[in-house]
Enzyme design. Structure first.
Site, PDB file in Angstrom:
ATOM      1  N   ASP A 144      74.632 119.392  56.416  1.00 16.15           N
ATOM      2  CA  ASP A 144      73.928 120.196  55.411  1.00 16.15           C
ATOM      3  C   ASP A 144      73.492 119.300  54.255  1.00 16.15           C
ATOM      4  OD1 ASP A 144      72.894 122.579  54.457  1.00 16.15           O
ATOM      5  OD2 ASP A 144      74.665 122.971  53.228  1.00 16.15           O
TER       6      ASP A 144
ATOM      7  N   HIS B  87      66.673 123.352  43.046  1.00 11.29           N
ATOM      8  CA  HIS B  87      68.036 123.846  43.236  1.00 11.29           C
ATOM      9  C   HIS B  87      69.048 122.883  42.597  1.00 11.29           C
ATOM     10  CE1 HIS B  87      71.604 125.544  45.103  1.00 11.29           C
ATOM     11  NE2 HIS B  87      71.869 124.391  45.680  1.00 11.29           N
TER      12      HIS B  87
ATOM     13  N   GLU C 205      72.833 130.930  50.812  1.00 11.37           N
ATOM     14  CA  GLU C 205      71.939 129.802  50.574  1.00 11.37           C
ATOM     15  C   GLU C 205      70.786 129.921  51.549  1.00 11.37           C
ATOM     16  OE1 GLU C 205      74.257 126.135  50.599  1.00 11.37           O
ATOM     17  OE2 GLU C 205      74.642 126.375  48.446  1.00 11.37           O
TER      18      GLU C 205
ATOM     19  N   GLU D 176      68.004 128.593  53.577  1.00  6.61           N
ATOM     20  CA  GLU D 176      67.702 127.247  54.075  1.00  6.61           C
ATOM     21  C   GLU D 176      66.843 127.327  55.329  1.00  6.61           C
ATOM     22  OE1 GLU D 176      70.799 124.361  54.258  1.00  6.61           O
ATOM     23  OE2 GLU D 176      72.117 125.415  52.852  1.00  6.61           O
TER      24      GLU D 176
ATOM     25  N   ASP E   3      73.319 129.679  54.691  1.00  7.53           N
ATOM     26  CA  ASP E   3      74.561 128.901  54.613  1.00  7.53           C
ATOM     27  C   ASP E   3      75.473 129.565  53.583  1.00  7.53           C
ATOM     28  OD1 ASP E   3      76.218 126.783  55.296  1.00  7.53           O
ATOM     29  OD2 ASP E   3      75.481 125.538  53.653  1.00  7.53           O
TER      30      ASP E   3
ATOM     31  N   ARG F 132      81.497 130.230  45.990  1.00  2.78           N
ATOM     32  CA  ARG F 132      81.333 129.401  44.787  1.00  2.78           C
ATOM     33  C   ARG F 132      82.639 129.150  44.046  1.00  2.78           C
ATOM     34  NH1 ARG F 132      76.801 127.155  46.312  1.00  2.78           N
ATOM     35  NH2 ARG F 132      75.119 128.664  46.611  1.00  2.78           N
TER      36      ARG F 132
ATOM     37  N   GLN G 161      84.560 126.633  45.953  1.00  2.00           N
ATOM     38  CA  GLN G 161      83.846 125.351  45.866  1.00  2.00           C
ATOM     39  C   GLN G 161      84.145 124.626  44.548  1.00  2.00           C
ATOM     40  OE1 GLN G 161      79.631 125.822  46.458  1.00  2.00           O
ATOM     41  NE2 GLN G 161      79.185 123.644  46.280  1.00  2.00           N
TER      42      GLN G 161
ATOM     43  N   LYS H 257      82.326 126.059  52.379  1.00  2.00           N
ATOM     44  CA  LYS H 257      81.122 126.062  53.206  1.00  2.00           C
ATOM     45  C   LYS H 257      81.459 126.134  54.691  1.00  2.00           C
ATOM     46  CE  LYS H 257      78.210 124.674  49.825  1.00  2.00           C
ATOM     47  NZ  LYS H 257      76.921 125.277  49.495  1.00  2.00           N
TER      48      LYS H 257
ATOM     49  N   THR I   7      77.866 129.943  58.868  1.00  2.00           N
ATOM     50  CA  THR I   7      76.459 129.609  58.656  1.00  2.00           C
ATOM     51  C   THR I   7      75.679 130.399  59.700  1.00  2.00           C
ATOM     52  OG1 THR I   7      77.013 127.368  57.914  1.00  2.00           O
ATOM     53  CG2 THR I   7      74.753 127.740  58.665  1.00  2.00           C
TER      54      THR I   7
ATOM     55  N   GLU J 216      71.967 130.969  41.409  1.00  2.00           N
ATOM     56  CA  GLU J 216      70.836 130.689  40.530  1.00  2.00           C
ATOM     57  C   GLU J 216      70.151 131.973  40.058  1.00  2.00           C
ATOM     58  OE1 GLU J 216      69.754 127.980  43.881  1.00  2.00           O
ATOM     59  OE2 GLU J 216      68.493 127.079  42.324  1.00  2.00           O
TER      60      GLU J 216
END
Ligand code: CA
Length: 423
Positions: free
Chosen positions: A131, A138, A204, A206, A238, A242, A245, A258, A262, A368
């Site tokens: 990844d 971002h 996420e 992607e 993905d 948070r 993380q 993570k 996915t 975000e």
């Protein structure tokens, strides 16, 4: 190797009527590959055409389409055997399928299955999953939130496609439910860490690139080779935790935050189908080292959207963005990945990294969009900073030009965390 050909002719029509609907993302110019089953039957390889699927496993059995010659490639329930063939065979197979489906000279007696009648499966055996972190918008947003707005990008970011080795074992196909992960948590006010359900579950947005042609260990690839070595692309979500993380990521990067899931879309849009939608990467802030310079347009103009539907409520589109904003193309990511001599294999999946555009409504994560919970976003049936149990996320992708090339959808619903029986 890459070039426009008869398969990109916008004038072509199919004898499968639904493929000629201007709203269809699966016209004869697209021809994405997938894996499906009917009832309790075995997995079969097919190509989406309109609202139907052309059964390639059946065509290979009767000898109408035999890309591998004497060796079957559509009998494994995955696209890997096809992807392992030489690149010329990919093009020849696509051309042959287009000819079979053509309204002018095709064969309307071929075996079709309605997409509404099948179960779709993971289209590839995912060999490894890497990844990246390749959207400047971002990376700037995240750096602004968690580090320093004045120096939001880390010093290496403008020189290296930043990435990490992820988990192939938890790559799942669209429609698979996702349990909220448990993990080790420690908030800024907490004196001690604890173990429990993630409270900042995120998405996420992607694009996943799938490697077809391998490079042996010790043999790096050029940008032009890397572009051609990619067989195709899928939409990707993905899922990210948070709060797990932020506690775990230093000094080696994300791990359990993570590793739990996915999701990828079931239809692999071939690199060749995207040929009409190539665009150049954004301008470079500072020149890249020679091994990362590309002299062709390796990005794609793909419109992407994210919709969120709370349980029992209608979906709200929460982001509209475009893959063309990516600072590092998938080809450059592959160049960098192999630059040390790392062997890349047929079936390797490369996540682009979150695709965020320049405006707040084009950000590709809830982190975000809600600015880490400061500005919850309005959705039908409530407001969201992060995902709640029962929420359903759907990502869609579409190229639009003289014809459409659709990616279909990539969706998943959040289930409650598994109870580990205490912390
Ligand atoms: Ca990611």
């Amino acid at each position: 190797m890459a070039a426009l050909n008869k398969t990109h002719d916008p004038a072509r029509r199919s004898w499968v009527e639904s493929a000629n609907d201007p709203d269809s993302g699966f016209p004869i110019q697209n021809l994405p590959y997938g894996v499906f089953s009917v009832g309790n039957g075995p997995k079969r390889v097919g190509v989406a055409i309109g609202d139907q699927i052309l059964d390639l496993t059946a065509l290979e059995t009767i000898g109408t389409l035999t890309p591998g010659g004497e060796t079957p490639v559509f009998d494994q329930g995955a696209l890997n055997p096809l992807m392992a063939l030489p690149q010329a065979a990919w093009s020849q197979t696509r051309a042959a399928i287009a000819d079979l489906l053509d309204a002018d000279g095709g064969d309307p007696t071929l075996p079709l299955v309605a997409q509404s009648d099948v179960a779709l499966h993971l289209p590839i055996y995912v060999r490894s999953f890497t990844d990246f972190y390749a959207s400047k918008e971002h990376a700037t947003n995240v750096g602004t939130m968690f580090r320093d707005p004045e120096n939001a990008l880390m010093p290496n970011w403008l020189h290296i496609p930043i990435g990490y080795n992820g988990r192939a074992s938890t790559v799942v196909v669209s429609g698979t439910d996702i349990h909220r992960p448990n993990g080790q948590l420690k908030g800024p006010q907490d004196t001690e860490p604890r173990f429990g359900p993630c409270a900042k579950l995120d998405i996420e947005l992607e694009l996943g690139a799938i490697v077809g042609t391998p490079n042996p260990m010790g043999q790096p690839v050029t940008a032009a080779q890397a572009y051609d070595n990619i067989f195709g692309y899928v939409l990707m979500n993905d899922w990210s935790a948070r709060d797990i993380q932020v506690w775990e990521y230093q000094p080696l990067g994300p791990f359990q935050s993570k590793a739990f899931a996915t999701t990828i879309s079931p239809w692999v849009v071939t690199r060749e189908a995207l040929e009409s939608f190539r665009v150049s990467a954004p301008g470079r802030v500072t020149p890249l080292l020679p091994y990362l310079q590309e002299d062709s347009a390796n990005n794609f103009d793909i419109q992407m959207e994210v919709a969120l539907a709370p349980k029992g409520a209608a979906a709200t589109t929460i982001s509209r963005t475009n893959y063309k904003y990516m600072y590092y193309s998938s080809a450059l990511q592959l160049v960098h990945h192999a630059s040390s001599g790392c062997a890349m294999e047929t079936g390797d999946l490369l996540g682009s990294g979150t695709i965020s555009g320049p405006t707040p409504d084009s950000f590709g994560s809830l982190l975000e969009l809600s600015w880490n919970g400061r500005d919850p976003i309005a959705v039908e049936g409530g407001a969201r900073s992060f995902l709640e149990d029962g929420d359903r996320i759907e990502i869609t992708g579409l190229c639009e030009g003289d014809y459409r090339v659709g990616f279909g959808a990539c969706s998943g619903t959040i289930l409650p965390a598994v109870d580990f029986g205490g912390s």
